[in-house]
Motif scaffolding. Structure first.
Motif, PDB file in Angstrom:
ATOM      1  N   HIS A  49     -37.352  38.846  -8.319  1.00 41.13           N
ATOM      2  CA  HIS A  49     -38.801  39.002  -8.420  1.00 41.13           C
ATOM      3  C   HIS A  49     -39.543  38.016  -7.505  1.00 41.13           C
ATOM      4  O   HIS A  49     -40.510  38.379  -6.848  1.00 41.13           O
ATOM      5  CB  HIS A  49     -39.239  38.825  -9.887  1.00 41.13           C
ATOM      6  N   TYR A  50     -39.121  36.761  -7.471  1.00 43.25           N
ATOM      7  CA  TYR A  50     -39.836  35.727  -6.725  1.00 43.25           C
ATOM      8  C   TYR A  50     -39.297  35.465  -5.324  1.00 43.25           C
ATOM      9  O   TYR A  50     -40.009  34.913  -4.477  1.00 43.25           O
ATOM     10  CB  TYR A  50     -39.821  34.400  -7.503  1.00 43.25           C
ATOM     11  N   LEU A  51     -38.043  35.854  -5.064  1.00 47.79           N
ATOM     12  CA  LEU A  51     -37.425  35.543  -3.764  1.00 47.79           C
ATOM     13  C   LEU A  51     -38.159  36.156  -2.575  1.00 47.79           C
ATOM     14  O   LEU A  51     -38.402  35.449  -1.579  1.00 47.79           O
ATOM     15  CB  LEU A  51     -35.947  35.959  -3.769  1.00 47.79           C
ATOM     16  N   LEU A  75     -41.215  34.110  -1.901  1.00 53.32           N
ATOM     17  CA  LEU A  75     -40.838  32.782  -1.395  1.00 53.32           C
ATOM     18  C   LEU A  75     -40.381  32.858   0.068  1.00 53.32           C
ATOM     19  O   LEU A  75     -40.710  31.979   0.873  1.00 53.32           O
ATOM     20  CB  LEU A  75     -39.744  32.156  -2.272  1.00 53.32           C
ATOM     21  N   GLN A  76     -39.628  33.908   0.393  1.00 53.16           N
ATOM     22  CA  GLN A  76     -39.180  34.056   1.782  1.00 53.16           C
ATOM     23  C   GLN A  76     -40.367  34.310   2.706  1.00 53.16           C
ATOM     24  O   GLN A  76     -40.430  33.763   3.813  1.00 53.16           O
ATOM     25  CB  GLN A  76     -38.148  35.180   1.881  1.00 53.16           C
ATOM     26  N   GLN A 125     -43.242  28.421   8.357  1.00 49.33           N
ATOM     27  CA  GLN A 125     -42.588  28.148   9.642  1.00 49.33           C
ATOM     28  C   GLN A 125     -43.490  28.549  10.806  1.00 49.33           C
ATOM     29  O   GLN A 125     -43.621  27.827  11.794  1.00 49.33           O
ATOM     30  CB  GLN A 125     -41.250  28.891   9.726  1.00 49.33           C
ATOM     31  N   GLU A 126     -44.130  29.695  10.674  1.00 50.96           N
ATOM     32  CA  GLU A 126     -45.047  30.153  11.720  1.00 50.96           C
ATOM     33  C   GLU A 126     -46.219  29.186  11.869  1.00 50.96           C
ATOM     34  O   GLU A 126     -46.621  28.832  12.981  1.00 50.96           O
ATOM     35  CB  GLU A 126     -45.546  31.558  11.391  1.00 50.96           C
TER      36      GLU A 126
END
Length: 167
Positions: free
Chosen positions: A54-56, A59-60, A67-68
């Motif tokens: 659900h959260y991955l 988070l990704q 990062q951007e």
């Protein structure tokens, strides 16, 4: 009885007595060790996988967005440093321009001084020539006066009476 049920009972008891649970009250994790055999390992694993699934993705996405952003910040910092160096270069160019204008000013002063010196040299040369001519004229006049005096003396000598010679 599960941990959540026990926690609810404690909260209800605290609410009915008119006080809330404080830090001195028992932890909600109290008695977890006793409940562990009752919890199904498969259920825990499925719940964990469900929670992660659900959260991955969010988070990704957040990680890639961070990062951007970090890369954009690095690019912005480099651009800012380049702009700062350009401004410093402009300031040094202004300093160089000021030096060149000062050099031009002093060059003009030197040219004016040289012209004045040449003019003064010409004037002194003319004055020397004039002084030489005047000196030559005076010498000529003195010579003429001297010659005139000699002529007058000669004439006076000739005009003076000479006793005749007796022979």
């Amino acid at each position: 009885m599960s941990v959540a049920e026990r926690l609810e009972e404690k909260e209800e008891a605290a609410a009915s007595s008119g006080r809330s649970l404080g830090p001195s009250d028992a932890s909600p994790d109290e008695g977890v060790v006793e409940d562990l055999p009752l919890i199904d390992e498969k259920a825990v694993e499925q719940l964990t996988e469900g929670l992660i699934s659900h959260y991955l993705p969010d988070l990704q996405r957040s990680k890639s967005a961070l990062q951007e952003l970090t890369q954009n910040q690095v690019v912005l910092l480099e651009t800012l440093e380049q702009e700062i160096s350009k401004f410093k270069e402009c300031n040094s160019i202004l300093d160089i321009n000021a030096l060149f204008s000062e050099a031009k000013h002093y060059h003009n002063k030197l040219v004016n001084i040289r012209n004045e010196m040449m003019m003064l040299h010409e004037k002194t040369s003319k004055l020397k020539k004039r002084a030489l001519k005047l000196q030559q004229k005076r010498q000529k006049e003195e010579l003429e006066r001297e010659q005139q005096r000699e002529k007058e003396l000669e004439r006076e000598k000739q005009l003076t009476a000479k006793p005749a010679r007796r022979t």
